[in-house]
Design a protein around this motif. Structure first.
Motif, PDB file in Angstrom:
ATOM      1  N   GLU A 204       0.849  -1.207   0.000  1.00  0.00           N
ATOM      2  CA  GLU A 204       0.000   0.000   0.000  1.00  0.00           C
ATOM      3  C   GLU A 204       0.883   1.255   0.000  1.00  0.00           C
ATOM      4  OE1 GLU A 204      -3.435   0.227   2.499  1.00  0.00           O
ATOM      5  OE2 GLU A 204      -3.834  -1.919   2.371  1.00  0.00           O
ATOM      6  N   PHE A 205       1.815   1.255  -0.923  1.00  0.00           N
ATOM      7  CA  PHE A 205       2.797   2.325  -1.023  1.00  0.00           C
ATOM      8  C   PHE A 205       2.212   3.520  -1.770  1.00  0.00           C
ATOM      9  CE2 PHE A 205       6.460   4.289  -3.255  1.00  0.00           C
ATOM     10  CZ  PHE A 205       7.217   4.644  -2.141  1.00  0.00           C
ATOM     11  N   TYR A 206       2.711   4.702  -1.438  1.00  0.00           N
ATOM     12  CA  TYR A 206       2.259   5.937  -2.094  1.00  0.00           C
ATOM     13  C   TYR A 206       3.450   6.862  -2.294  1.00  0.00           C
ATOM     14  CZ  TYR A 206      -0.100  10.431  -2.799  1.00  0.00           C
ATOM     15  OH  TYR A 206      -0.529  11.636  -3.306  1.00  0.00           O
ATOM     16  N   ASN A 207       3.506   7.491  -3.473  1.00  0.00           N
ATOM     17  CA  ASN A 207       4.617   8.401  -3.762  1.00  0.00           C
ATOM     18  C   ASN A 207       4.146   9.531  -4.659  1.00  0.00           C
ATOM     19  OD1 ASN A 207       7.507   9.205  -4.023  1.00  0.00           O
ATOM     20  ND2 ASN A 207       7.141   8.682  -6.177  1.00  0.00           N
ATOM     21  N   GLU A 208       4.647  10.733  -4.375  1.00  0.00           N
ATOM     22  CA  GLU A 208       4.426  11.884  -5.241  1.00  0.00           C
ATOM     23  C   GLU A 208       5.759  12.244  -5.896  1.00  0.00           C
ATOM     24  OE1 GLU A 208       2.682  14.943  -2.856  1.00  0.00           O
ATOM     25  OE2 GLU A 208       0.763  13.886  -2.649  1.00  0.00           O
ATOM     26  N   PRO A 209       5.875  12.066  -7.216  1.00  0.00           N
ATOM     27  CA  PRO A 209       7.139  12.346  -7.914  1.00  0.00           C
ATOM     28  C   PRO A 209       7.527  13.816  -7.815  1.00  0.00           C
ATOM     29  CG  PRO A 209       5.618  11.086  -9.293  1.00  0.00           C
ATOM     30  CD  PRO A 209       4.839  11.560  -8.115  1.00  0.00           C
ATOM     31  N   ARG A 210       8.771  14.099  -8.104  1.00  0.00           N
ATOM     32  CA  ARG A 210       9.298  15.471  -7.982  1.00  0.00           C
ATOM     33  C   ARG A 210       8.583  16.437  -8.924  1.00  0.00           C
ATOM     34  NH1 ARG A 210      13.921  16.405  -5.292  1.00  0.00           N
ATOM     35  NH2 ARG A 210      14.337  18.242  -6.586  1.00  0.00           N
ATOM     36  N   ASN A 211       8.133  15.934 -10.063  1.00  0.00           N
ATOM     37  CA  ASN A 211       7.485  16.829 -11.038  1.00  0.00           C
ATOM     38  C   ASN A 211       6.010  17.065 -10.737  1.00  0.00           C
ATOM     39  OD1 ASN A 211       6.506  14.331 -11.625  1.00  0.00           O
ATOM     40  ND2 ASN A 211       7.077  14.344 -13.785  1.00  0.00           N
ATOM     41  N   MET A 212       5.520  16.524  -9.625  1.00  0.00           N
ATOM     42  CA  MET A 212       4.113  16.696  -9.256  1.00  0.00           C
ATOM     43  C   MET A 212       3.967  17.825  -8.248  1.00  0.00           C
ATOM     44  SD  MET A 212       1.638  13.954  -7.345  1.00  0.00           S
ATOM     45  CE  MET A 212       0.210  14.533  -6.412  1.00  0.00           C
ATOM     46  N   ARG A 213       3.087  18.752  -8.532  1.00  0.00           N
ATOM     47  CA  ARG A 213       2.834  19.832  -7.593  1.00  0.00           C
ATOM     48  C   ARG A 213       2.037  19.299  -6.400  1.00  0.00           C
ATOM     49  NH1 ARG A 213       1.167  25.280 -10.986  1.00  0.00           N
ATOM     50  NH2 ARG A 213       3.152  25.538 -12.098  1.00  0.00           N
ATOM     51  N   SER A 214       2.469  19.682  -5.205  1.00  0.00           N
ATOM     52  CA  SER A 214       1.793  19.202  -4.011  1.00  0.00           C
ATOM     53  C   SER A 214       1.722  20.312  -2.976  1.00  0.00           C
ATOM     54  CB  SER A 214       2.534  17.998  -3.410  1.00  0.00           C
ATOM     55  OG  SER A 214       1.931  17.610  -2.193  1.00  0.00           O
ATOM     56  N   ARG A 215       0.542  20.485  -2.393  1.00  0.00           N
ATOM     57  CA  ARG A 215       0.384  21.484  -1.342  1.00  0.00           C
ATOM     58  C   ARG A 215       0.913  21.002  -0.005  1.00  0.00           C
ATOM     59  NH1 ARG A 215      -6.241  21.260  -0.973  1.00  0.00           N
ATOM     60  NH2 ARG A 215      -6.426  19.018  -0.553  1.00  0.00           N
ATOM     61  N   ASP A 216       1.342  19.716   0.038  1.00  0.00           N
ATOM     62  CA  ASP A 216       1.872  19.126   1.276  1.00  0.00           C
ATOM     63  C   ASP A 216       3.391  19.155   1.329  1.00  0.00           C
ATOM     64  OD1 ASP A 216      -0.723  18.419   2.242  1.00  0.00           O
ATOM     65  OD2 ASP A 216      -0.725  16.731   0.844  1.00  0.00           O
TER      66      ASP A 216
ATOM     67  N   THR B 203      -1.713   5.147 -11.176  1.00  0.00           N
ATOM     68  CA  THR B 203      -1.228   6.528 -11.157  1.00  0.00           C
ATOM     69  C   THR B 203      -2.431   7.420 -11.388  1.00  0.00           C
ATOM     70  OG1 THR B 203       0.919   5.882 -12.071  1.00  0.00           O
ATOM     71  CG2 THR B 203       0.337   8.199 -12.191  1.00  0.00           C
ATOM     72  N   ASN B 204      -2.722   8.285 -10.413  1.00  0.00           N
ATOM     73  CA  ASN B 204      -3.940   9.090 -10.542  1.00  0.00           C
ATOM     74  C   ASN B 204      -3.738  10.282 -11.480  1.00  0.00           C
ATOM     75  OD1 ASN B 204      -2.650  11.121  -9.082  1.00  0.00           O
ATOM     76  ND2 ASN B 204      -3.774  10.729  -7.182  1.00  0.00           N
ATOM     77  N   SER B 205      -4.793  11.069 -11.653  1.00  0.00           N
ATOM     78  CA  SER B 205      -4.753  12.164 -12.630  1.00  0.00           C
ATOM     79  C   SER B 205      -3.739  13.239 -12.263  1.00  0.00           C
ATOM     80  CB  SER B 205      -6.143  12.798 -12.756  1.00  0.00           C
ATOM     81  OG  SER B 205      -6.598  13.261 -11.478  1.00  0.00           O
ATOM     82  N   ALA B 206      -3.390  13.337 -10.975  1.00  0.00           N
ATOM     83  CA  ALA B 206      -2.410  14.337 -10.541  1.00  0.00           C
ATOM     84  C   ALA B 206      -0.972  13.835 -10.685  1.00  0.00           C
ATOM     85  CB  ALA B 206      -2.676  14.733  -9.093  1.00  0.00           C
ATOM     86  N   GLY B 207      -0.809  12.526 -10.972  1.00  0.00           N
ATOM     87  CA  GLY B 207       0.527  11.955 -11.122  1.00  0.00           C
ATOM     88  C   GLY B 207       1.026  11.191  -9.919  1.00  0.00           C
ATOM     89  N   ALA B 208       0.220  11.103  -8.849  1.00  0.00           N
ATOM     90  CA  ALA B 208       0.620  10.353  -7.662  1.00  0.00           C
ATOM     91  C   ALA B 208       0.591   8.853  -7.944  1.00  0.00           C
ATOM     92  CB  ALA B 208      -0.300  10.680  -6.494  1.00  0.00           C
ATOM     93  N   GLU B 209       1.544   8.119  -7.340  1.00  0.00           N
ATOM     94  CA  GLU B 209       1.734   6.698  -7.635  1.00  0.00           C
ATOM     95  C   GLU B 209       1.311   5.836  -6.444  1.00  0.00           C
ATOM     96  OE1 GLU B 209       5.720   7.614 -10.357  1.00  0.00           O
ATOM     97  OE2 GLU B 209       5.899   6.943  -8.270  1.00  0.00           O
ATOM     98  N   PHE B 210       0.549   4.785  -6.728  1.00  0.00           N
ATOM     99  CA  PHE B 210       0.103   3.824  -5.729  1.00  0.00           C
ATOM    100  C   PHE B 210       0.625   2.446  -6.133  1.00  0.00           C
ATOM    101  CE2 PHE B 210      -2.848   7.289  -5.906  1.00  0.00           C
ATOM    102  CZ  PHE B 210      -3.336   7.484  -4.620  1.00  0.00           C
TER     103      PHE B 210
END
Length: 377
Positions: free
Chosen positions: A144-156, A181-188
């Motif tokens: 159940e891993f989650y990652n936001e790549p460097r090229n993804m904008r994140s308010r967190d 991979t969701n519409s924002a680019g986040a990876e599950f």
């Protein structure tokens, strides 16, 4: 007195028969005969009753204790699956840095990224990522891993740039197997992080109807040996904890919840049995020493666990003490997260980190020593 003794011995024989039937049920794939899986769940009760009869007859008539005692000895490995006891175990320090491997496995619940899982200031998410990044483990396997790549904008901010924090910044190679991979680019998905070079990697699909899957990585140890690490997440029970609690807390709750829970439990068991058969066929073709990390979503008295125990050593059952529950919730004594090792490994230590409460699963760590290759290998 004779009548009472005869009744007690009849009960003993019935418990022994029950125990043998339950063990047979564990070995039947639910996708071929699903009712057997429910019989398998009664195995810990039968094991406990048989052990009770051992003590009963030792006090009453030691000759009649022979039957349940013999059965207890023969079924001791099954007892160890649910309650590990090693009172006379000693550890010999024979390992060297080149052949000792520390492995951490955890279901991280997507680092609590969803609004209903978050806490103020993302404290649990930050603490979980930091604990993993600072771990001394050589290999980290996450479900159940989650990652936001460097090229993804994140308010967190950088909180969920987990590949970077647990991987590169911590001196580990990263392999992420994405299920979505969701519409924002986040990876599950699931992930393996390793301080050792990754020579080869791959993904094992369980079909198009599920996001659950497996991954593997071949790693080169400092001593020159190549090992294979599998990380997988089997089909979920699809059962909410609150529904399970309500089903046994009252009569009305049982009537409302039980049928739906049983249907979902049945579907999950059938799916996991197909998935584990797929994996076992892959394991049998592997020529390297194997380490397995998994969220089985199944108990030690299940077909899935039994298939793995037939081929591998379970880390907790081999060196742990107690139940080793890994579920962080109101349901007690649930161990669904496991590590296994093939025969070339000696298991030195296994620990459940109940002090790390940031997910609904507690992480596990284990230390393994790779034995020298024998002439027949």
């Amino acid at each position: 007195m004779a009548v009472r003794r005869s009744f007690a011995f009849t009960c003993t024989v019935l418990v022994v028969l029950w125990l043998l039937v339950a063990i047979a049920c564990v070995q039947i794939p639910p996708h071929t005969f699903w009712p057997a899986a429910f019989g398998a769940l009664t195995l810990p009760i039968a094991l406990g009753l048989n052990l009770a009869f051992v003590f009963y007859w030792l006090l009453r008539n030691w000759r009649l204790a022979v039957l349940p005692l013999l059965v207890a000895v023969l079924t001791w490995p099954h007892f160890q699956r649910g309650l590990a006891l090693h009172p006379w175990r000693t550890v010999e320090a024979t390992s060297t840095p080149d052949n000792q491997v520390q492995v951490l496995s955890a279901n991280v619940r997507i680092f609590n990224v969803y609004p209903q899982l978050r806490d103020p200031d993302l404290a649990s998410s930050r603490n979980m990522v930091q604990w993993l990044a600072e771990s001394s483990a050589d290999i980290i396997c996450l479900q159940e891993f989650y990652n936001e790549p460097r090229n993804m904008r994140s308010r967190d901010g950088n909180v969920f740039r987990t590949v970077e924090q647990i991987g590169r910044k911590a001196g580990r190679h990263a392999f992420v197997s994405k299920s979505l991979t969701n519409s924002a680019g986040a990876e599950f998905g699931i992930a393996i992080f390793s301080r050792y070079p990754i020579l080869h990697r791959g993904t094992i699909s369980f079909g198009k109807l599920t996001q659950n899957h497996a991954m593997f990585a071949d790693l080169r140890l400092p001593g020159g040996d190549t090992i294979r690490v599998y990380n997988f997440h089997l089909q979920s029970m699809s059962m909410e904890e609150k529904d399970i609690v309500q089903s046994y807390s009252s009569k009305s709750g049982f009537e409302q919840k039980s049928r739906g829970l049983l249907r979902r439990f049945k579907r999950g068991m059938i799916a996991r049995s197909v998935q584990i058969d797929t994996l076992v066929r892959r394991f049998e073709r592997c020529r390297y020493p194997i380490l397995l990390c998994a969220d089985l979503n199944d108990l030690p008295y299940s077909y899935s666990y039994d298939q793995l125990a037939d081929h591998f050593q379970n880390a907790w059952a081999t060196v742990g003490t107690g139940v080793g529950s890994t579920y962080n919730g109101r349901l007690p004594f649930i161990r669904i997260d496991n590590q296994f090792a093939s025969s070339r490994w000696t298991i030195e230590e296994c620990q459940v980190h109940r002090e790390i409460p940031y997910s609904d699963h507690f992480p596990t760590t284990a230390i393994y020593d790779l034995k020298a290759r024998s002439k027949g290998d």
